[in-house]
Write a protein that holds these residues in place. Structure first.
Motif, PDB file in Angstrom:
ATOM      1  N   GLY A   2       7.469   2.513   1.154  1.00 22.29           N
ATOM      2  CA  GLY A   2       6.929   1.978  -0.330  1.00 22.29           C
ATOM      3  C   GLY A   2       6.204   0.689  -0.276  1.00 22.29           C
ATOM      4  O   GLY A   2       5.290   0.698  -0.586  1.00 22.29           O
ATOM      5  N   LYS A   3       6.822  -0.241   0.615  1.00 24.92           N
ATOM      6  CA  LYS A   3       6.003  -1.560   0.701  1.00 24.92           C
ATOM      7  C   LYS A   3       4.684  -1.210   1.369  1.00 24.92           C
ATOM      8  O   LYS A   3       3.850  -2.158   1.123  1.00 24.92           O
ATOM      9  CB  LYS A   3       6.971  -2.453   1.670  1.00 24.92           C
TER      10      LYS A   3
ATOM     11  N   GLN B 289       2.753   1.356   0.897  1.00 20.74           N
ATOM     12  CA  GLN B 289       1.892   2.088   0.197  1.00 20.74           C
ATOM     13  C   GLN B 289       1.495   1.138  -1.145  1.00 20.74           C
ATOM     14  O   GLN B 289       0.576   1.452  -1.852  1.00 20.74           O
ATOM     15  CB  GLN B 289       2.554   3.248  -0.530  1.00 20.74           C
ATOM     16  N   ALA B 290       2.204  -0.151  -1.282  1.00 17.72           N
ATOM     17  CA  ALA B 290       2.058  -0.921  -2.441  1.00 17.72           C
ATOM     18  C   ALA B 290       0.805  -1.687  -2.158  1.00 17.72           C
ATOM     19  O   ALA B 290       0.552  -1.976  -1.037  1.00 17.72           O
ATOM     20  CB  ALA B 290       3.144  -1.870  -2.488  1.00 17.72           C
TER      21      ALA B 290
ATOM     22  N   GLU C  32      -0.649  -8.109  -2.800  1.00 13.26           N
ATOM     23  CA  GLU C  32      -0.783  -8.957  -4.126  1.00 13.26           C
ATOM     24  C   GLU C  32      -2.006 -10.174  -3.902  1.00 13.26           C
ATOM     25  O   GLU C  32      -1.927 -10.408  -2.602  1.00 13.26           O
ATOM     26  CB  GLU C  32       0.478  -9.789  -4.305  1.00 13.26           C
TER      27      GLU C  32
END
Length: 70
Positions: A61-62, A64-65, A68
């Motif tokens: 998940g990290k 694919q995010a 920032e």
């Protein structure tokens, strides 16, 4: 089926994300299935399986995010 002789969460997460579906085995942790780019919880999972699946899926998940903006 890919066999990992050591538990290296980041390497395993990259592998699962890249190959999308299949099976893998982690020495000392057991066999796992993965589909749609994430590990699938086994039907009769013990605590070690649950922790492993959660940790690997969290890393995926990290990855694919979106990054920032700083």
């Amino acid at each position: 089926m890919r066999i990992f002789n050591k538990y290296q969460p980041l390497l395993i997460a990259k592998y699962v994300k890249t190959f999308f579906s299949g099976r893998l085995y982690i020495h000392g942790r057991g066999a796992f299935n993965y589909a749609k780019g994430i590990l699938v919880m086994p039907e009769h999972a013990d605590e070690r399986h649950r922790i492993t699946v959660q940790e690997i899926n969290q890393l995926i998940g990290k990855m694919q995010a979106p990054a920032e903006a700083v």
